[in-house]
Design a protein around this motif. Structure first.
Motif, mmCIF file in Angstrom:
data_model
loop_
_atom_site.group_PDB
_atom_site.id
_atom_site.type_symbol
_atom_site.label_atom_id
_atom_site.label_comp_id
_atom_site.label_asym_id
_atom_site.label_seq_id
_atom_site.Cartn_x
_atom_site.Cartn_y
_atom_site.Cartn_z
ATOM 1 N N ALA A 534 0.823 -1.210 0.000
ATOM 2 C CA ALA A 534 0.000 0.000 0.000
ATOM 3 C C ALA A 534 0.856 1.259 0.000
ATOM 4 O O ALA A 534 0.488 2.276 -0.599
ATOM 5 N N GLU A 535 2.017 1.177 0.648
ATOM 6 C CA GLU A 535 2.891 2.351 0.734
ATOM 7 C C GLU A 535 3.614 2.642 -0.579
ATOM 8 O O GLU A 535 4.374 3.621 -0.674
ATOM 9 N N GLN A 536 3.387 1.816 -1.612
ATOM 10 C CA GLN A 536 3.970 2.064 -2.931
ATOM 11 C C GLN A 536 2.897 2.156 -4.012
ATOM 12 O O GLN A 536 3.216 2.087 -5.200
ATOM 13 N N ALA A 537 1.644 2.327 -3.607
ATOM 14 C CA ALA A 537 0.533 2.067 -4.531
ATOM 15 C C ALA A 537 -0.130 3.307 -5.110
ATOM 16 O O ALA A 537 -1.201 3.202 -5.709
ATOM 17 N N ALA A 538 0.481 4.490 -5.016
ATOM 18 C CA ALA A 538 -0.205 5.697 -5.479
ATOM 19 C C ALA A 538 -0.545 5.631 -6.966
ATOM 20 O O ALA A 538 -1.655 5.984 -7.380
ATOM 21 N N PRO A 571 3.183 12.527 9.002
ATOM 22 C CA PRO A 571 2.452 12.848 7.780
ATOM 23 C C PRO A 571 3.354 13.009 6.562
ATOM 24 O O PRO A 571 2.875 13.068 5.441
ATOM 25 N N SER A 572 4.673 13.114 6.767
ATOM 26 C CA SER A 572 5.577 13.388 5.655
ATOM 27 C C SER A 572 5.952 12.101 4.928
ATOM 28 O O SER A 572 7.120 11.715 4.846
ATOM 29 N N VAL A 573 4.955 11.421 4.397
ATOM 30 C CA VAL A 573 5.190 10.167 3.698
ATOM 31 C C VAL A 573 5.566 10.470 2.251
ATOM 32 O O VAL A 573 5.209 11.519 1.707
ATOM 33 N N PRO A 574 6.296 9.577 1.593
ATOM 34 C CA PRO A 574 6.608 9.787 0.172
ATOM 35 C C PRO A 574 5.337 9.842 -0.661
ATOM 36 O O PRO A 574 4.280 9.345 -0.263
ATOM 37 N N GLU A 575 5.448 10.448 -1.849
ATOM 38 C CA GLU A 575 4.274 10.599 -2.702
ATOM 39 C C GLU A 575 3.629 9.259 -3.043
ATOM 40 O O GLU A 575 2.411 9.150 -3.118
ATOM 41 N N ARG A 576 4.445 8.233 -3.246
ATOM 42 C CA ARG A 576 3.887 6.925 -3.582
ATOM 43 C C ARG A 576 3.099 6.304 -2.428
ATOM 44 O O ARG A 576 2.359 5.354 -2.623
ATOM 45 N N SER A 577 3.269 6.851 -1.229
ATOM 46 C CA SER A 577 2.556 6.346 -0.056
ATOM 47 C C SER A 577 1.347 7.195 0.300
ATOM 48 O O SER A 577 0.743 6.999 1.358
ATOM 49 N N THR A 660 -9.936 26.081 -10.920
ATOM 50 C CA THR A 660 -8.542 25.791 -11.235
ATOM 51 C C THR A 660 -7.970 24.909 -10.132
ATOM 52 O O THR A 660 -7.936 25.300 -8.963
ATOM 53 N N VAL A 661 -7.526 23.713 -10.510
ATOM 54 C CA VAL A 661 -7.108 22.693 -9.546
ATOM 55 C C VAL A 661 -5.650 22.330 -9.801
ATOM 56 O O VAL A 661 -5.231 22.174 -10.958
ATOM 57 N N LEU A 662 -4.881 22.192 -8.739
ATOM 58 C CA LEU A 662 -3.489 21.773 -8.843
ATOM 59 C C LEU A 662 -3.383 20.329 -8.372
ATOM 60 O O LEU A 662 -3.660 20.014 -7.208
ATOM 61 N N LEU A 663 -2.983 19.464 -9.287
ATOM 62 C CA LEU A 663 -2.879 18.041 -8.995
ATOM 63 C C LEU A 663 -1.426 17.645 -8.781
ATOM 64 O O LEU A 663 -0.583 17.890 -9.653
ATOM 65 N N PRO A 664 -1.111 17.009 -7.650
ATOM 66 C CA PRO A 664 0.225 16.454 -7.472
ATOM 67 C C PRO A 664 0.383 15.197 -8.317
ATOM 68 O O PRO A 664 -0.595 14.729 -8.924
ATOM 69 N N PRO A 665 1.578 14.619 -8.378
ATOM 70 C CA PRO A 665 1.695 13.324 -9.048
ATOM 71 C C PRO A 665 0.698 12.330 -8.454
ATOM 72 O O PRO A 665 0.590 12.183 -7.247
#
Length: 739
Positions: A534-538, A571-577, A660-665
């Motif tokens: 799950a921590e790699q599932a973004a 809360p500072s998890v990597p983006e993929r998490s 206007t929406v800003l989407l992260p990866p």
């Protein structure tokens, strides 16, 4: 090629005609309909096809051979010319038949001749290049868009119904803005996509789709579509699918069995190995035994998901319940293993699961047989031509042997198998592993010989029998031929948190697109398969958002996992998490698996509920690099848009509700009349520097624009949200008055 005068014309109905034309000293035959014109050299069988709407030619230059096979290189003569057909034959006994079908919408090319053998065809007809803006669509799992300008050279076979081959009997092509479908019916049609890169030349890359027709395969169909793209190809193939009977909508399946409606929006939770018993290669000695969940614990997990997490819809699957444990001692299942509690405990567990209005499902297998099974019988095993037994994989139960498909149905329907299982436990659904995953099989046993087409026919019979007995039925991966005989596929959307199991799309310069959803979204419940982190599932979650499919949760921790664990509060998890985050949100303090399940179910379950009776009608790439993608599901009155950022950088998009929406990866926006959701860094004028996850659903069934009350779920990130001009702070979830 310039055509001179028309010598003779036969005008037919529906705008079809046959002409004899004269060019460069040769009499040429011309089949013509309102949509296409086909020129055929009666002496050589060489041909070309003009798409009249787009004025694009296949092949772009020159002519295509009739195919490569024994006898096809000999001179032809017309054997017959009818209203829609040109039949050429030669002294070698080979024949090729060009025929306009479906009122001139398609051209079929068929072959005759007892000695003709395997035929290689279309490699000189179906080529696209970088200078033509060409690409190929391959329906492998969700689908591949392979562009002709990737700079990647490769060759890959996509066998019909093979594991990660063509899961629909088609390939789509586009060049110079013109689209075309190649389709077929026989499993012995074997497509290959070839990419040739030619540096410092024009064109610099060439993609070719070629086909090998073996054994009973003797026909392929070409359908030119005029000007169009991947959306055109999908819509046109859906019409072909409806004609051949594979497009059975979920609405019809609900009328057949009302429990089907419980699968709409249902997350897939699977306890793969309640009992994990590992045997040696010969299945003669145990190497390890582990109970991961008792049947009581399995039911407790379902109750925890429902009562504590509010997971309202679920397909809850149990593996490893059989007498030997997961992948052991098949086909002998009963009694349910005593290590996990036995028959009574399993029956009680299924009752508890279905009391939650979850669909309980048991995992089984009739392809694999093990030597330690009480019913071990080599007479039933598939045979090689030399009479040796066909071996399967090395699984927990040891070395498996493949049961001939013609024998699987009788094994499954023995009184001690499916009939007894249904009577003892009464699950609303049943899953028979590998049935749709394994490619078409052949058996050379003279007592029960089958070819690949018969293999599929027997698998259909097995599916129908299990479905009639239990109500709902599913199997692994999925194929279009299985849609009328099943209710769900496990493994079509992805594998182990990735798009594919055996290859990386980047190895072909390919883009994964939800092509399956563009053809069959409204026909089958589909999931991925196998466990993943799950921590790699973004990216995997983002893929499911675009596909509008619920997730599969196949990595559930052992026993009552949520009772004793160490909470993660950073809360500072990597983006993929990102989808395991709990900061300031609903799942704060919960087990990371529970947080991931809750965050994703709250998005994907209502999304599938909104789209389950629709198809993806329009896929758009919003950026030149094709990383920001928009999918519109809009056959019904309630259209729904999903926009997903698959890029490595933030992306700015515009939408109706969020402005206007800003989407992260791997961020997304979902908008429909009754549902809105986003994972974004800004939405409707509010900034979320670390990203935030919200969903909004109407409470009383109105459109969001007219609703007086909304249910707002807050997964993580800053708590503030602005809706219809009002601001609210939502820590977990709330029903708010917006008017």
């Amino acid at each position: 090629m310039k055509w001179a005068r028309v010598i003779a014309t036969v005008i037919l109905g529906a705008g079809l005609c046959v002409r004899i034309v004269f060019a460069a000293g040769n009499d040429l035959l011309q089949l013509e309909s309102r949509l296409m014109r086909v020129h055929i050299n009666p002496a050589t069988g060489k041909w070309c096809l003009w798409d009249k709407e787009s004025n694009v030619r296949w092949p772009t230059e020159g002519t295509a051979d009739p195919g490569t096979a024994h006898g096809l290189d000999q001179p032809f003569q017309p054997k017959s010319i009818s209203d829609t057909t040109v039949f050429l034959a030669n002294s070698a006994g080979a024949g090729v038949i060009f025929e306009l079908v479906d009122d001139g919408h398609s051209l079929t090319i068929r072959y005759e001749g007892e000695e003709i053998g395997a035929i290689r065809v279309l490699e000189d007809a179906l080529a696209v290049t970088d200078t033509e803006g060409g690409y190929v669509i391959v329906p492998c799992r969700e689908g591949l868009l392979i562009p002709a300008d990737s700079g990647v050279a490769f060759e890959r076979r996509f066998g019909t119904s093979d594991y990660e081959g063509c899961h629909m009997n088609m390939i789509g092509l586009q060049k110079s803005g013109s689209a075309l479908i190649a389709s077929w019916e026989d499993v012995y049609v074997e497509p290959t996509v070839l990419s040739q890169v030619q540096p410092n030349q024009t064109p610099g890359q060439r993609l070719t789709a070629r086909f090998q027709l073996r054994r009973s395969a003797r026909m392929i169909r070409l359908t030119p579509l005029g000007n169009g793209n991947w959306n055109t190809i999908a819509a046109a193939y859906r019409k072909l699918a409806e004609k051949k009977g594979s497009a059975i909508p979920i609405s019809g399946k609900i009328r057949r069995n009302n429990h089907t409606q419980l699968l709409l929006g249902a997350s897939n939770v699977k306890l793969w190995t309640c009992l994990a018993r590992r045997m040696n290669e010969e299945s003669t000695a145990e190497e390890s035994v582990a109970v991961r969940w008792t049947f009581d614990e399995a039911a407790a997990i379902a109750e925890h998901l429902h009562n504590d997490l509010g997971i309202d819809r679920c397909l809850f699957m149990l593996g490893g319940w059989t007498e030997g444990g997961y992948d052991c001692r098949h086909p002998d299942n009963l009694p349910a293993n005593s290590e996990c509690g036995g028959n009574e405990a399993l029956a009680n567990a299924i009752q508890r699961i279905q009391n939650l209005n979850y669909v309980a499902c048991l995992h089984d297998n009739y392809q694999d047989m093990y030597r330690d099974a009480k019913s071990w019988n080599p007479e039933l095993i598939q045979k090689h031509p030399d009479g040796s037994l066909v071996q399967g994989g090395r699984w927990l139960g040891g070395r498996a042997y493949i049961v001939c498909a013609s024998q699987q149905l009788d094994l499954a329907m023995r009184p001690q198998n499916l009939p007894a299982i249904q009577k003892l436990f009464g699950p609303w659904s049943y899953f028979i592993d590998t049935t749709y995953a394994a490619g078409p099989q052949e058996c050379a046993d003279p007592k029960h010989p089958i070819d690949g087409n018969a293999d599929i026919a027997w698998k259909i019979r097995l599916s129908d029998a299990a479905r009639n007995l239990f109500g709902l039925f599913g199997s692994e991966c999925g194929r279009e031929w299985a849609i009328p005989h099943s209710d769900f596929f496990e493994g079509l959307v992805g594998v182990s948190g990735k798009y594919y199991h055996t290859f990386d799309p980047a190895s072909m310069g390919a883009i994964v697109i939800p092509f399956w959803e563009m053809v069959y979204h409204d026909c089958e419940i589909c999931y991925g398969k196998y466990g993943y982190a799950a921590e790699q599932a973004a990216e995997y979650v983002a893929h499911h958002v675009l596909c509008a499919r619920p997730l599969h949760y196949h990595s559930i921790p052992d026993h009552r996992y949520w009772i004793d664990f160490t909470p993660v509060s950073d809360p500072s998890v990597p983006e993929r998490s990102c989808f395991t985050r709990t900061d300031s949100g609903w799942a704060g303090g919960l087990h990371p698996m529970d947080a991931f399940i809750k965050n994703t179910h709250e998005v994907l379950s209502p999304l599938h509920l909104e789209t389950g009776h629709d198809r993806l009608s329009c896929l758009e790439f919003l950026t030149p690099d094709k990383t920001v993608r928009k999918a519109t599901y809009d056959q019904s009155k309630n259209s729904i848009d999903t926009i997903v950022n698959f890029g490595q950088n933030d992306a700015t998009i515009k939408c109706h509700l969020g402005g206007t929406v800003l989407l992260p990866p791997w961020g997304f926006v979902i908008e429909s009349q009754r549902l809105a959701a986003f994972y974004a860094k800004s939405w409707n004028g509010i900034e979320y520097p670390e990203g935030a996850l919200f969903t909004l659903r109407t409470v009383d069934g109105e459109n969001i624009s007219d609703a007086k009350r909304l249910r707002i779920f807050h997964g993580f990130g800053a708590k503030k949200i602005r809706v219809t001009g009002k601001e609210f702070e939502v820590e977990r979830e709330a029903i708010v008055k917006v008017r």
